[in-house]
Motif scaffolding. Sequence first.
Motif, short mmCIF file in Angstrom:
data_model
loop_
_atom_site.label_atom_id
_atom_site.label_comp_id
_atom_site.label_asym_id
_atom_site.label_seq_id
_atom_site.Cartn_x
_atom_site.Cartn_y
_atom_site.Cartn_z
N THR A 266 2.48 25.39 87.18
CA THR A 266 1.35 26.12 86.66
C THR A 266 0.34 25.15 86.08
OG1 THR A 266 2.19 26.30 84.41
CG2 THR A 266 2.93 27.96 86.00
N LEU A 267 -0.77 25.72 85.64
CA LEU A 267 -1.83 24.89 85.07
C LEU A 267 -1.33 24.10 83.87
CD1 LEU A 267 -4.82 24.13 84.97
CD2 LEU A 267 -5.21 26.14 83.56
N LEU B 240 -3.44 29.15 86.52
CA LEU B 240 -4.82 29.04 86.96
C LEU B 240 -5.18 30.21 87.88
CD1 LEU B 240 -7.43 27.49 87.05
CD2 LEU B 240 -6.46 26.01 88.80
N SER B 241 -4.24 30.60 88.74
CA SER B 241 -4.47 31.75 89.61
C SER B 241 -4.68 33.01 88.80
CB SER B 241 -3.27 31.92 90.56
OG SER B 241 -3.45 33.06 91.37
N ALA C 174 -9.04 33.94 99.88
CA ALA C 174 -7.96 33.29 99.12
C ALA C 174 -8.53 32.14 98.30
CB ALA C 174 -6.87 32.78 100.06
N GLN C 175 -7.77 31.76 97.30
CA GLN C 175 -8.14 30.61 96.45
C GLN C 175 -7.12 29.51 96.67
OE1 GLN C 175 -10.79 31.79 94.00
NE2 GLN C 175 -11.41 29.69 94.40
N ASP D 57 1.72 30.78 98.52
CA ASP D 57 2.83 30.71 97.55
C ASP D 57 2.47 31.36 96.22
OD1 ASP D 57 1.01 28.96 96.48
OD2 ASP D 57 2.31 27.20 96.54
N ASP D 58 1.27 31.98 96.15
CA ASP D 58 0.79 32.65 94.93
C ASP D 58 0.65 31.70 93.75
OD1 ASP D 58 0.57 35.18 96.13
OD2 ASP D 58 2.71 35.54 95.87
N ASN D 59 0.59 30.43 94.01
CA ASN D 59 0.35 29.45 92.96
C ASN D 59 -0.73 28.48 93.42
OD1 ASN D 59 0.61 28.08 90.54
ND2 ASN D 59 2.31 26.83 91.25
N ALA D 60 -0.39 27.59 94.32
CA ALA D 60 -1.40 26.68 94.87
C ALA D 60 -2.34 27.40 95.83
CB ALA D 60 -0.73 25.50 95.56
#
Length: 213
Positions: free
Chosen positions: A2-3, A57-58, A157-158, A195-198
Amino acid sequence: MTLICVVRSRYFAHMDAEWFKKKQKALGVTVHDLGEALGRDRTVVSRIYAGKQKMTLSDAGVFAEMLKAPLSEILQRAGVASPEVAHEIQIGFSEGDAAPWAGPSSVRCDEKPTRNGVDTWRVLTDAMALAGILPGDLITVDTVSQRPPKAGDIVIAQVYDLNSGTAETILRRFEKHVLVSASIHPEHQRLYVVDDNAVSIRGLVKDCWRSYE
């Protein structure tokens, strides 16, 4: 990851839950709305507010969009980053392949945004040109859809670089946990694993049309 892993030496420990709740009340956004936007149960929001779970961050990007606040302020109020770090991350966010559109509403649209979280975006690159979505086209993006993406869906997407604190918005087609482009250009050929993170899907593209203004 995570961030917190990126700014662990410079984050604030205090979560200003009252600020978030006041913003929710002012905008009519419920905890349930936030949970849906995050793609998780609303109890996750309560855990973040209670300081039992750190905001990623997401997550911060979703809160910023739902609460109509700068990402940097969300990160600070959540106790994730110092003002200096939050500002660096805010600057690092890139529009990428598409960006929210605040232009004239006179263009034709078969599916006008009708509820919170359904917005008009403008396409900026030819990442999906072979699918008929060209630079300058307008798209309707549903950022609060309860339906998970299916193979063949076009999504916004981000993509986060947690080492540099930057992020890029991409327009791609979802195919079994990966995002693919529809472009002949090499810079768009990379596959992204969701991956719902990066890499996090932010919205489903519901409609696309062309403005001739």
